[in-house]
Design a protein around this motif. Structure first.
Motif, PDB file in Angstrom:
ATOM      1  N   VAL A   1       0.857  -1.193   0.000  1.00  0.00           N
ATOM      2  CA  VAL A   1       0.000   0.000   0.000  1.00  0.00           C
ATOM      3  C   VAL A   1       0.888   1.237   0.000  1.00  0.00           C
ATOM      4  CG1 VAL A   1      -1.779   1.285   1.241  1.00  0.00           C
ATOM      5  CG2 VAL A   1      -1.789  -1.227   1.289  1.00  0.00           C
ATOM      6  N   PHE A   2       0.644   2.130  -0.953  1.00  0.00           N
ATOM      7  CA  PHE A   2       1.349   3.407  -1.003  1.00  0.00           C
ATOM      8  C   PHE A   2       0.356   4.518  -0.688  1.00  0.00           C
ATOM      9  CE2 PHE A   2       2.572   7.255  -3.382  1.00  0.00           C
ATOM     10  CZ  PHE A   2       3.835   7.482  -2.853  1.00  0.00           C
TER      11      PHE A   2
ATOM     12  N   PHE B   1       4.537   3.790  -9.154  1.00  0.00           N
ATOM     13  CA  PHE B   1       3.704   2.733  -8.595  1.00  0.00           C
ATOM     14  C   PHE B   1       2.350   2.647  -9.304  1.00  0.00           C
ATOM     15  CE2 PHE B   1       5.898   2.942  -4.169  1.00  0.00           C
ATOM     16  CZ  PHE B   1       6.942   2.178  -4.665  1.00  0.00           C
ATOM     17  N   TYR B   2       1.779   3.790  -9.625  1.00  0.00           N
ATOM     18  CA  TYR B   2       0.447   3.815 -10.236  1.00  0.00           C
ATOM     19  C   TYR B   2       0.484   3.282 -11.670  1.00  0.00           C
ATOM     20  CZ  TYR B   2      -4.056   5.562 -11.935  1.00  0.00           C
ATOM     21  OH  TYR B   2      -5.311   5.659 -12.482  1.00  0.00           O
ATOM     22  N   HIS B   3       1.364   3.824 -12.486  1.00  0.00           N
ATOM     23  CA  HIS B   3       1.376   3.468 -13.905  1.00  0.00           C
ATOM     24  C   HIS B   3       1.916   2.066 -14.155  1.00  0.00           C
ATOM     25  CE1 HIS B   3      -0.044   7.308 -15.282  1.00  0.00           C
ATOM     26  NE2 HIS B   3       0.931   7.952 -14.655  1.00  0.00           N
ATOM     27  N   LEU B   4       2.888   1.627 -13.347  1.00  0.00           N
ATOM     28  CA  LEU B   4       3.442   0.294 -13.529  1.00  0.00           C
ATOM     29  C   LEU B   4       2.750  -0.747 -12.648  1.00  0.00           C
ATOM     30  CD1 LEU B   4       7.273   1.040 -13.822  1.00  0.00           C
ATOM     31  CD2 LEU B   4       5.518   0.966 -15.593  1.00  0.00           C
ATOM     32  N   ARG B   5       1.754  -0.297 -11.881  1.00  0.00           N
ATOM     33  CA  ARG B   5       0.956  -1.186 -11.028  1.00  0.00           C
ATOM     34  C   ARG B   5       1.850  -2.020 -10.107  1.00  0.00           C
ATOM     35  NH1 ARG B   5      -4.517  -2.373 -13.972  1.00  0.00           N
ATOM     36  NH2 ARG B   5      -4.458  -0.807 -15.622  1.00  0.00           N
ATOM     37  N   CYS B   6       2.809  -1.325  -9.511  1.00  0.00           N
ATOM     38  CA  CYS B   6       3.772  -1.999  -8.632  1.00  0.00           C
ATOM     39  C   CYS B   6       3.203  -2.289  -7.254  1.00  0.00           C
ATOM     40  CB  CYS B   6       5.029  -1.136  -8.481  1.00  0.00           C
ATOM     41  SG  CYS B   6       5.957  -0.921 -10.003  1.00  0.00           S
ATOM     42  N   VAL B   7       2.131  -1.624  -6.877  1.00  0.00           N
ATOM     43  CA  VAL B   7       1.548  -1.830  -5.553  1.00  0.00           C
ATOM     44  C   VAL B   7       0.091  -2.240  -5.692  1.00  0.00           C
ATOM     45  CG1 VAL B   7       3.099  -0.225  -4.381  1.00  0.00           C
ATOM     46  CG2 VAL B   7       0.953   0.619  -5.344  1.00  0.00           C
ATOM     47  N   ASP B   8      -0.436  -2.857  -4.644  1.00  0.00           N
ATOM     48  CA  ASP B   8      -1.832  -3.287  -4.677  1.00  0.00           C
ATOM     49  C   ASP B   8      -2.792  -2.109  -4.564  1.00  0.00           C
ATOM     50  OD1 ASP B   8      -1.493  -6.221  -4.752  1.00  0.00           O
ATOM     51  OD2 ASP B   8      -0.483  -5.884  -2.844  1.00  0.00           O
ATOM     52  N   ARG B   9      -2.352  -1.058  -3.875  1.00  0.00           N
ATOM     53  CA  ARG B   9      -3.253   0.088  -3.712  1.00  0.00           C
ATOM     54  C   ARG B   9      -2.453   1.381  -3.578  1.00  0.00           C
ATOM     55  NH1 ARG B   9      -8.291  -0.750   0.117  1.00  0.00           N
ATOM     56  NH2 ARG B   9      -8.574  -2.248  -1.580  1.00  0.00           N
TER      57      ARG B   9
END
Length: 215
Positions: free
Chosen positions: A167-168, A185-193
């Motif tokens: 979670v970021f 994190f958002y564009h590469l979908r590195c985090v679940d949320r």
């Protein structure tokens, strides 16, 4: 290494890990029955650390989380002291904070040509930290310090190992757009949320989660 080249490498890594990521459950909620989630909290510096500790101080957060360890940059002694002060405010004078240090992936002003080696060292340390702590969830809101920890979680997911949810929480000062770390994190979908505190930011990044002023 130019920023565009770095983003391209991260994009390629993300594509390679995506199938494994999508097929692997990040967190088995049934394993949490009767206990709080074991959290690994990544502290940034200055205002980022203050924000994260205010979020953790919220009673609803403390009801759900048990902070197993804090991660700080090796050059950030002040955040380590703040983590200890926070734990003692909760648990009394004998309260302790488990603080683990990690080298910065890239210092401010560092050349991109030399940042590859420091990034590799930071990622190796991050893999060891995640394996040692075995958290249920990784929570971060700081700058680049949290990137190696999140990548370590992704690597475990790609291998099919037990993986923490990630979670970021974007800083409250980001009312319209995300920080560079948030965008990665958002564009590469590195985090679940990716959590944002402002409706304008949520409107600009609709896959984010609007949490309001979370502090």
């Amino acid at each position: 290494m130019p920023p565009r080249s770095l983003l391209a490498l991260l994009a390629l890594a993300n594509v390679a890990l995506w199938i494994a990521r999508a097929a692997t459950r990040a967190l088995d909620k049934s394993a949490l029955r009767g206990r709080r989630a074991r959290a690994l909290v990544v502290l940034g510096s200055g205002g980022h650390t203050a924000e994260m500790l205010r979020i953790l101080r919220d009673a609803r957060t403390l009801d759900r989380l048990d902070v197993a360890a804090y991660v700080v940059a090796s050059t950030d002694a002040r955040s380590a002291d703040r983590a200890l002060t926070f734990e003692r405010s909760r648990r009394g004078a004998r309260g302790e904070a488990r603080v683990l240090t990690i080298g910065r992936a890239r210092e401010v002003g560092q050349r991109w040509t030399t940042s590859a080696a420091t990034t590799a060292r930071a990622c190796a340390a991050a893999i060891a930290i995640v394996a040692r702590v075995k958290p249920d969830v990784v929570i971060c809101n700081g700058p680049g310090t949290c990137v190696p920890i999140v990548l370590a979680a992704m690597a475990r997911r790609a291998l099919g190992w037990r993986t923490p949810a990630t979670v970021f929480v974007e800083s409250a000062c980001r009312a319209r757009t995300l920080s560079l770390t948030g965008k990665i994190f958002y564009h590469l979908r590195c985090v679940d949320r990716v959590c944002v505190m402002w409706e304008r930011a949520h409107a600009a990044y609709p896959r984010s989660t609007f949490v309001g002023r979370a502090m």
